[in-house]
Scaffold this active site. Structure first.
Site, short mmCIF file in Angstrom:
data_model
loop_
_atom_site.label_atom_id
_atom_site.label_comp_id
_atom_site.label_asym_id
_atom_site.label_seq_id
_atom_site.Cartn_x
_atom_site.Cartn_y
_atom_site.Cartn_z
N GLU A 247 0.92 -0.80 -0.20
CA GLU A 247 0.01 -0.10 0.05
C GLU A 247 0.64 0.90 0.03
OE1 GLU A 247 -1.94 2.80 0.49
OE2 GLU A 247 -1.50 2.75 2.61
N ASN A 252 -5.17 11.58 -4.23
CA ASN A 252 -6.30 11.81 -4.30
C ASN A 252 -7.08 12.87 -4.48
OD1 ASN A 252 -5.99 9.14 -3.12
ND2 ASN A 252 -5.02 10.55 -1.00
N ALA A 280 -2.45 11.87 5.41
CA ALA A 280 -2.83 10.19 5.59
C ALA A 280 -2.41 9.88 4.25
CB ALA A 280 -4.21 10.06 5.83
N CYS A 281 -2.21 8.39 3.75
CA CYS A 281 -2.29 8.19 1.97
C CYS A 281 -3.74 8.38 0.94
CB CYS A 281 -2.28 6.80 2.56
SG CYS A 281 -2.71 5.83 2.74
N THR A 282 -4.83 8.70 1.69
CA THR A 282 -5.49 9.11 1.56
C THR A 282 -6.22 9.94 1.14
OG1 THR A 282 -7.33 8.19 3.61
CG2 THR A 282 -6.87 6.24 1.68
#
Length: 463
Positions: A247, A252, A280-282
């Site tokens: 991941e 985004n 956050a990666c999201t």
């Protein structure tokens, strides 16, 4: 109060503290002391995991699950202590830290209950008097490499499915956040996990992580971190046909259409962009707006940004914590400065106050600007134009990354079209790009993932 972390090898806590992690909100204050493992430390941890794997695989799955359930209860009893340590080493607000510890508890409970569900399949046979069944079997030793931004939740959702499936584990937590993973391991030890089944080695990724990846005893490796490092690990593991789960990065996007309520859309984008300090990666980092809503949305987003008050995560009134480190802060500020150089304007934020960076909104950004193409990993969001839905969808997809994507609209047909055509592993409609239920598969496409096995839920057990 300073916390001390140690390695866990073969059921023993070991290692003298060699590294100091300072509180990101109060850089002069030591939050955690931890040892620094090397190749020999990894070798000992792998030997312990290898020695324990046969007995653990032979343990009935319900018994393995029961230990996870008991560990959840232990962690629940220590909830406030663990959350406080998480704030002091990572910088989240206390509310965010409590939520993350709660997530780790729920993950342990979810996979603990899964111990009663481990079954194979039955198939018809073309041969008389013959039955065909399958039986899931563990891979062996699993190596886990986890990041600093969710320092207890991500280790939990990696190690819980590995353990309930009968694998033994060597976990390498992020160097910046050794205490949270130590708390998780301590809960499992207190719940009766046998010695050697879970081992924890602290240290640098280039040393400990590299040693884990290179060792043939590691039959599966799960990694969360940068795309650059993840792709290197993939090459190493794939060369020996070991299983790998990655991941990685994200850039985004959210598309806001003319029919969206601009105030509601701004709340959704702000939650995704500035919650968790944007780390956050999201997280939402680019927003494409169609002409009829762009001005009203941008004004509303600037107002929402003001609701995020940066400060010490343990202080009353703080709604956004500090940037995790001075290096990360420098990266965030450099991205904002580069955006200015390329013609963008800072609608709000953009300047640090000590370790704190206010929620930052950039306007006048073009799709080919660096801030629209490269991951920043901070509370910085760029607002960009899109002529209509079709161009907006194309711009959302025009990225090397594909982790999450969002759409704000009242049009049900477009919502379904976007869900089917957005090039992302997770698609949200009228919801922040961050956050996902723990029982559903999580992962991306393109440079955000290895596109093999997903994390969370039954997909994690499949891995």
């Amino acid at each position: 109060m300073t916390t001390t972390a140690k390695h866990l090898i073969g059921g023993r806590w070991t290692g003298e503290p060699e590294r100091e992690r300072h509180n990101p909100a109060r850089p002069g204050e030591i939050a955690v002391r931890a040892p620094a493992g090397d190749e020999s430390t990894v070798d000992r941890a792998l030997a312990a995991a290898d020695d324990a794997r046969r007995a653990w695989a032979a343990t009935p799955a319900p018994a393995r699950g029961a230990i996870l359930l008991d560990a959840a209860d232990v962690l629940r009893s220590r909830h406030e202590e663990v959350a406080t340590d998480l704030v002091q080493e990572e910088g989240k607000t206390l509310a965010e830290a409590r939520g993350e510890v709660r997530r780790a508890i729920d993950v342990l409970r979810y996979f603990g209950a899964h111990g009663w569900q481990r079954t194979g399949e039955s198939f018809p046979s073309g041969t008389p008097d013959t039955s065909v069944v399958t039986r899931p079997e563990p891979l062996g030793v699993a190596g886990l490499i986890t990041p600093w931004n969710f320092p207890i939740a991500i280790p939990a959702w990696k190690l819980a499915p590995a353990l309930v499936s009968g694998n033994t584990v060597v976990l390498k937590p992020a160097e910046l956040t050794p205490a949270s993973a130590t708390h998780l391991a301590a809960a499992l030890v207190a719940a009766g996990l046998p010695a050697g089944v879970l081992n924890v080695v602290h240290g640098e990724g280039s040393v400990v992580g590299a040693a884990l990846a290179a060792d043939e005893r590691v039959r599966a490796l799960s990694f969360t971190g940068s795309t650059e490092v993840g792709l290197r690990l993939h090459q190493v593991l794939s060369a020996r046909r070991a299983r790998v789960q990655l991941e990685m990065g994200g850039k985004n996007a959210c598309l806001v259409l003319d029919d969206a309520d601009p105030a509601a859309a701004a709340r959704i984008v702000a939650a995704g962009a500035f919650g968790l300090t944007g780390q956050a990666c999201t997280a939402t980092s680019r927003v494409y707006c169609t002409p009829g809503v762009r001005e009203a949305f941008t004004e509303a987003l600037v107002k929402e940004a003001a609701r995020f008050s940066p400060g010490d995560g343990l202080a009353a009134g703080t709604t956004m914590g500090p940037v995790v480190s001075s290096d990360q802060l420098a990266t965030d500020l450099a991205a904002v400065e580069r955006a200015r150089e390329q013609g963008a304007s800072v609608a709000t934020g953009g300047r640090a106050d000590g370790p704190f960076l206010p929620a930052t909104v950039l306007t006048g950004v073009a799709h080919d600007h660096d801030v629209a193409r490269r991951e920043v990993f901070g509370p910085v969001v760029a607002v960009l134009p899109a002529a209509d839905y079709d161009e907006g969808l194309a711009l959302v997809n025009d990225s090397p990354y594909g982790l999450t994507a969002g759409l704000c609209t009242r049009d049900l047909a477009l919502a379904h079209h976007f869900a089917a055509h957005a090039e992302a592993g997770v698609v949200k409609v009228n919801r922040p790009t961050t956050g996902l239920d723990l029982n559903v598969p999580f992962g991306g496409v393109k440079d955000s993932s290895s596109a093999t096995f997903r994390e969370q839920g039954p997909a994690a057990v499949d891995f």
